[in-house]
Design a protein around this motif. Structure first.
Motif, mmCIF file in Angstrom:
data_model
loop_
_atom_site.group_PDB
_atom_site.id
_atom_site.type_symbol
_atom_site.label_atom_id
_atom_site.label_comp_id
_atom_site.label_asym_id
_atom_site.label_seq_id
_atom_site.Cartn_x
_atom_site.Cartn_y
_atom_site.Cartn_z
ATOM 1 N N GLU A 1 27.741 31.960 39.357
ATOM 2 C CA GLU A 1 26.460 31.299 39.077
ATOM 3 C C GLU A 1 26.634 30.024 38.260
ATOM 4 O O GLU A 1 25.738 29.172 38.235
ATOM 5 C CB GLU A 1 25.518 32.250 38.336
ATOM 6 N N ASP A 2 27.767 29.881 37.589
ATOM 7 C CA ASP A 2 28.019 28.690 36.770
ATOM 8 C C ASP A 2 28.521 27.507 37.585
ATOM 9 O O ASP A 2 28.517 26.369 37.096
ATOM 10 C CB ASP A 2 29.075 28.994 35.697
ATOM 11 N N PHE A 3 28.952 27.748 38.823
ATOM 12 C CA PHE A 3 29.724 26.754 39.564
ATOM 13 C C PHE A 3 29.066 26.335 40.871
ATOM 14 O O PHE A 3 28.369 27.111 41.521
ATOM 15 C CB PHE A 3 31.115 27.309 39.893
ATOM 16 N N ALA A 4 29.349 25.080 41.258
ATOM 17 C CA ALA A 4 29.128 24.617 42.624
ATOM 18 C C ALA A 4 30.453 24.775 43.380
ATOM 19 O O ALA A 4 31.530 24.764 42.784
ATOM 20 C CB ALA A 4 28.679 23.170 42.646
ATOM 21 N N PHE A 5 30.357 24.918 44.690
ATOM 22 C CA PHE A 5 31.521 25.083 45.556
ATOM 23 C C PHE A 5 31.495 23.967 46.588
ATOM 24 O O PHE A 5 30.475 23.765 47.267
ATOM 25 C CB PHE A 5 31.482 26.439 46.243
ATOM 26 N N LEU A 6 32.591 23.218 46.715
ATOM 27 C CA LEU A 6 32.665 22.124 47.688
ATOM 28 C C LEU A 6 33.896 22.317 48.562
ATOM 29 O O LEU A 6 35.016 22.431 48.046
ATOM 30 C CB LEU A 6 32.719 20.775 46.972
ATOM 31 N N ALA B 1 29.190 31.630 50.849
ATOM 32 C CA ALA B 1 27.813 32.026 50.539
ATOM 33 C C ALA B 1 27.697 33.507 50.203
ATOM 34 O O ALA B 1 26.646 33.966 49.754
ATOM 35 C CB ALA B 1 26.894 31.680 51.710
ATOM 36 N N ASP B 2 28.767 34.269 50.403
ATOM 37 C CA ASP B 2 28.776 35.664 49.963
ATOM 38 C C ASP B 2 28.785 35.757 48.439
ATOM 39 O O ASP B 2 28.583 36.845 47.885
ATOM 40 C CB ASP B 2 30.002 36.396 50.505
ATOM 41 N N TYR B 3 29.029 34.636 47.769
ATOM 42 C CA TYR B 3 29.074 34.593 46.305
ATOM 43 C C TYR B 3 27.888 33.765 45.791
ATOM 44 O O TYR B 3 27.478 32.790 46.435
ATOM 45 C CB TYR B 3 30.389 33.966 45.827
ATOM 46 N N PRO B 4 27.360 34.108 44.627
ATOM 47 C CA PRO B 4 26.136 33.445 44.139
ATOM 48 C C PRO B 4 26.400 32.115 43.438
ATOM 49 O O PRO B 4 26.006 31.909 42.277
ATOM 50 C CB PRO B 4 25.561 34.484 43.176
ATOM 51 N N TYR B 5 27.066 31.183 44.148
ATOM 52 C CA TYR B 5 27.265 29.854 43.583
ATOM 53 C C TYR B 5 25.923 29.151 43.378
ATOM 54 O O TYR B 5 24.929 29.455 44.058
ATOM 55 C CB TYR B 5 28.118 29.001 44.513
ATOM 56 N N LYS B 6 25.902 28.167 42.471
ATOM 57 C CA LYS B 6 24.707 27.347 42.296
ATOM 58 C C LYS B 6 24.331 26.670 43.610
ATOM 59 O O LYS B 6 23.174 26.626 44.005
ATOM 60 C CB LYS B 6 24.944 26.263 41.238
ATOM 61 N N ARG B 7 25.320 26.122 44.252
ATOM 62 C CA ARG B 7 25.149 25.489 45.563
ATOM 63 C C ARG B 7 26.506 25.373 46.229
ATOM 64 O O ARG B 7 27.549 25.372 45.561
ATOM 65 C CB ARG B 7 24.486 24.121 45.451
ATOM 66 N N ASP C 1 28.079 19.619 38.380
ATOM 67 C CA ASP C 1 28.198 21.001 37.916
ATOM 68 C C ASP C 1 29.676 21.350 37.733
ATOM 69 O O ASP C 1 30.554 20.712 38.309
ATOM 70 C CB ASP C 1 27.610 21.968 38.951
ATOM 71 N N PRO C 2 29.978 22.391 36.942
ATOM 72 C CA PRO C 2 31.317 22.974 37.030
ATOM 73 C C PRO C 2 31.637 23.218 38.505
ATOM 74 O O PRO C 2 30.770 23.649 39.270
ATOM 75 C CB PRO C 2 31.182 24.280 36.242
ATOM 76 N N LEU C 3 32.873 22.938 38.907
ATOM 77 C CA LEU C 3 33.133 22.791 40.337
ATOM 78 C C LEU C 3 34.386 23.527 40.797
ATOM 79 O O LEU C 3 35.438 23.467 40.153
ATOM 80 C CB LEU C 3 33.287 21.302 40.661
#
Length: 251
Positions: free
Chosen positions: A101-106, A120-126, A172-174
């Motif tokens: 929840e703390d991180f964005a994923f790119l 998307a199986d993980y609750p990333y910010k985006r 965001d933390p990335l």
């Protein structure tokens, strides 16, 4: 590289840039890759048609770079598209020491979007994919619209058709994910942009590098240190990322 792929790259280089382009492309592809058995993932050798069938999407197979609609004089610095094996992906990202929840994923070089859907199986910010082939990007967008899963925990998933050398990273933390998307010169340029972003907006940062053929280039980036490793993958972290991991371990 297979001979058919090399021939297509030669033909495309001649058509787009003449003999100068041909020379650059051939010399570039003939340089030895910095890879060993320890750094070469076998995920592209394992067919995974089940993912597409289960979720009614189109991510399977390979796409040769020379056949794609990639523009710009440095197009040959990219790599071919290969679908990621789901079990391999989940194993690798399971080594990230983060609260999602703390991180964005790119995903850098997101292709048809399979990694975006699995992330998307993980609750990333985006979750963001950056892909410079319009053909692959359009397929990814269609896939994201169709994708439905009971495991889906992130609803903010999207894809951008862009050049990573010019893309503005989220502040965001990335987590930056790469499946060997391009060659050494492009890697240097992208890491320079990453470092500039982190200088402007300090934050925890993790680089997940799969098939790390150019790990020597990452080693040149003094803002990153190796955090974890396995067969066919490496995870690097900046100072803030390492501090984040230490604090999380204490909690």
């Amino acid at each position: 590289m297979d001979l058919r792929g090399l021939r297509r790259r030669v033909q495309r280089s001649m058509k787009r840039e003449g003999f100068a382009g041909l020379f650059k492309a051939v010399v570039h592809r003939m340089r030895p890759e910095n890879a060993t058995d320890d750094t070469t993932a076998t995920v592209d050798d394992v067919p995974q048609p089940g993912f597409d069938k289960v979720f009614d999407v189109d991510t399977q197979g390979e796409a040769n770079l020379a056949d794609l609609d990639v523009n710009g004089s440095g197009w040959y610095l990219g790599e071919d598209y290969v679908a990621t094996n789901p079990s391999f992906f989940y194993d690798v990202v399971g080594h990230l020491p983060i609260t999602h929840e703390d991180f964005a994923f790119l995903d850098c070089g997101s292709g048809k979007g399979r990694v975006l859907m699995m992330a998307a199986d993980y609750p990333y910010k985006r979750i963001i994919g950056v892909e410079y082939s319009r053909v692959l990007h359009d397929i990814a967008e269609r896939n994201l619209l169709r994708y439905e899963s009971d495991r889906k925990k992130c609803l903010h998933v999207g894809s951008s058709c862009a050049d990573m050398r010019k893309y503005d990273l989220p502040t965001d933390p990335l987590v930056l994910y790469m499946f060997n998307p391009f060659d050494a010169p492009m890697m240097r340029a992208v890491l320079t942009r990453v470092q500039r972003s982190l200088d402007w907006h300090p934050r925890p940062f993790f680089l997940v590098y799969v098939n790390p053929h150019h790990r020597d280039v990452v080693a040149e980036a003094d803002f990153l240190e190796l955090f974890a490793r396995g067969r066919g993958w490496r995870i690097f972290a900046d100072a803030s990322g390492r501090d984040y991991a230490k604090e999380r371990k204490k909690a």
